[in-house]
Scaffold this active site. Structure first.
Site, PDB file in Angstrom:
ATOM      1  N   THR A  12       0.854  -1.184   0.000  1.00  0.00           N
ATOM      2  CA  THR A  12       0.000   0.000   0.000  1.00  0.00           C
ATOM      3  C   THR A  12       0.895   1.242   0.000  1.00  0.00           C
ATOM      4  O   THR A  12       2.106   1.149  -0.183  1.00  0.00           O
ATOM      5  CB  THR A  12      -0.899   0.015   1.249  1.00  0.00           C
ATOM      6  OG1 THR A  12      -0.076   0.232   2.409  1.00  0.00           O
ATOM      7  CG2 THR A  12      -1.662  -1.310   1.397  1.00  0.00           C
ATOM      8  N   ARG A  13       0.300   2.404   0.249  1.00  0.00           N
ATOM      9  CA  ARG A  13       1.073   3.642   0.366  1.00  0.00           C
ATOM     10  C   ARG A  13       1.492   3.921   1.809  1.00  0.00           C
ATOM     11  O   ARG A  13       1.921   5.032   2.127  1.00  0.00           O
ATOM     12  CB  ARG A  13       0.265   4.821  -0.189  1.00  0.00           C
ATOM     13  CG  ARG A  13       0.204   4.831  -1.716  1.00  0.00           C
ATOM     14  CD  ARG A  13      -0.825   5.803  -2.299  1.00  0.00           C
ATOM     15  NE  ARG A  13      -0.903   7.068  -1.617  1.00  0.00           N
ATOM     16  CZ  ARG A  13      -1.985   7.498  -0.954  1.00  0.00           C
ATOM     17  NH1 ARG A  13      -3.070   6.738  -0.868  1.00  0.00           N
ATOM     18  NH2 ARG A  13      -1.996   8.679  -0.374  1.00  0.00           N
ATOM     19  N   LYS A  14       1.384   2.932   2.667  1.00  0.00           N
ATOM     20  CA  LYS A  14       1.850   3.080   4.055  1.00  0.00           C
ATOM     21  C   LYS A  14       3.359   2.862   4.080  1.00  0.00           C
ATOM     22  O   LYS A  14       3.851   1.784   4.408  1.00  0.00           O
ATOM     23  CB  LYS A  14       1.113   2.104   4.966  1.00  0.00           C
ATOM     24  CG  LYS A  14      -0.374   2.392   5.079  1.00  0.00           C
ATOM     25  CD  LYS A  14      -1.099   1.372   5.927  1.00  0.00           C
ATOM     26  CE  LYS A  14      -2.589   1.688   5.981  1.00  0.00           C
ATOM     27  NZ  LYS A  14      -3.367   0.663   6.726  1.00  0.00           N
ATOM     28  N   THR A  15       4.070   3.902   3.689  1.00  0.00           N
ATOM     29  CA  THR A  15       5.519   3.818   3.522  1.00  0.00           C
ATOM     30  C   THR A  15       6.201   4.954   4.274  1.00  0.00           C
ATOM     31  O   THR A  15       5.555   5.919   4.689  1.00  0.00           O
ATOM     32  CB  THR A  15       5.894   3.888   2.034  1.00  0.00           C
ATOM     33  OG1 THR A  15       5.323   5.079   1.468  1.00  0.00           O
ATOM     34  CG2 THR A  15       5.365   2.684   1.270  1.00  0.00           C
ATOM     35  N   THR A  55       5.008  -3.286   4.621  1.00  0.00           N
ATOM     36  CA  THR A  55       5.964  -2.228   4.942  1.00  0.00           C
ATOM     37  C   THR A  55       5.868  -1.822   6.406  1.00  0.00           C
ATOM     38  O   THR A  55       6.874  -1.666   7.091  1.00  0.00           O
ATOM     39  CB  THR A  55       5.726  -0.991   4.050  1.00  0.00           C
ATOM     40  OG1 THR A  55       4.321  -0.644   4.071  1.00  0.00           O
ATOM     41  CG2 THR A  55       6.140  -1.281   2.621  1.00  0.00           C
TER      42      THR A  55
END
Length: 272
Positions: free
Chosen positions: A120-123, A257
């Site tokens: 996902t965009r959980k970075t 992540t």
């Protein structure tokens, strides 16, 4: 890795006055990076580019994506002692973070079998490219890199403008090359998203039994083959197989992540 990335990473670690490495005689030395635990390697390419920038010779002894056992020498290094030490922590941080993500991703891909596993965009801000690359190295899917990669209509979009208007506006504004994905939290919204022509429907924070019912309903409607189905929210290695059995095409996991632990590496100087 861009030169700007390397310079930013080094600037952060060295600071304005590096007394720690400047006290070291500027000798040529041999060193090695050692894996201290079993892992899937990722970040060797970036570490090689880092040492090249520092005018240090490095030779990866594995390829990114390969399995390394604890105690394995994964890279040999020769050059200026000062420059090797200047790059040491940045190199180990990159390897540790990326290899941790690749290792967890490989585990999840194996558990999910034929269902695609995506991140996902959980970075980490500023490090997204490398974290998503590590997912790819581990056998996962990178999903969209940013908000420009696809149109995702989430709960807050629906709360602000309604599902139908959100899809209409997306069709009007987005390129024909972009897919439109709708996040649904119940089966009524799923049906409406399918009727409105969503390309991807994402079951968000729904349990496996409810998702199975949703897949069956779409099959009964005769629209299952025309839509990509994704499950997301609260999925981890412990419950991954239950979600993989629901009939979805993709499982997206922030845990790849957010939950990946760092792998442990060390650098050893071999001679003076």
């Amino acid at each position: 890795m861009l030169r700007s990335h390397i310079e930013r990473f080094l600037e952060e670690d060295l600071g304005e006055w590096d007394d720690s490495t400047s006290i070291v005689p500027d000798l040529n030395v041999d060193a090695a990076i050692i894996s201290k635990e079993d892992c899937i390697l990722a970040g060797l390419e970036e570490v090689s580019e880092l040492f090249e920038y520092l005018d240090v010779n490095s030779e990866p002894l594995f390829d990114d994506g390969e399995y390394a056992t604890a105690g394995a020498e994964v890279m040999s290094i020769q050059g200026s002692a000062r420059n090797i030490l200047r790059g040491e922590r940045v190199a180990l941080n990159i390897l540790g973070r990326m290899s941790g993500i690749a290792t967890l991703t490989r585990e999840c891909v194996l558990r999910a079998q034929k269902v695609r596993v995506a991140c996902t965009r959980k970075t980490t801000p500023g490090f997204r490219y490398f974290e998503k690359k590590a997912v790819l190295i581990g056998g996962g899917d990178t999903h969209r890199f940013n908000l420009s990669g696809a149109v995702m209509i989430k709960d807050n979009h629906i709360a602000i403008m309604g599902l139908e208007d959100a899809i209409k506006e997306a069709r009007k504004r987005a390129s024909f090359t972009k897919m439109i994905e709708v996040e649904v939290e119940d089966l009524d919204t799923m049906i409406r998203a399918a009727e409105l022509g969503a390309d991807i429907i994402m079951f968000d924070n729904m349990n496996p039994e409810e998702i199975k019912r949703g897949v069956a309903m779409l099959e009964e409607m005769g629209v299952r083959s025309g839509v990509i189905l994704e499950a997301s929210g609260g999925i981890n290695p412990g419950n991954l197989e239950a979600y993989a059995s629901t009939g979805v095409d993709v499982i997206s996991m922030g845990a790849l992540t957010r939950g990946a632990r760092w792998m442990d590496f060390s650098m050893e100087v071999r001679n003076r």
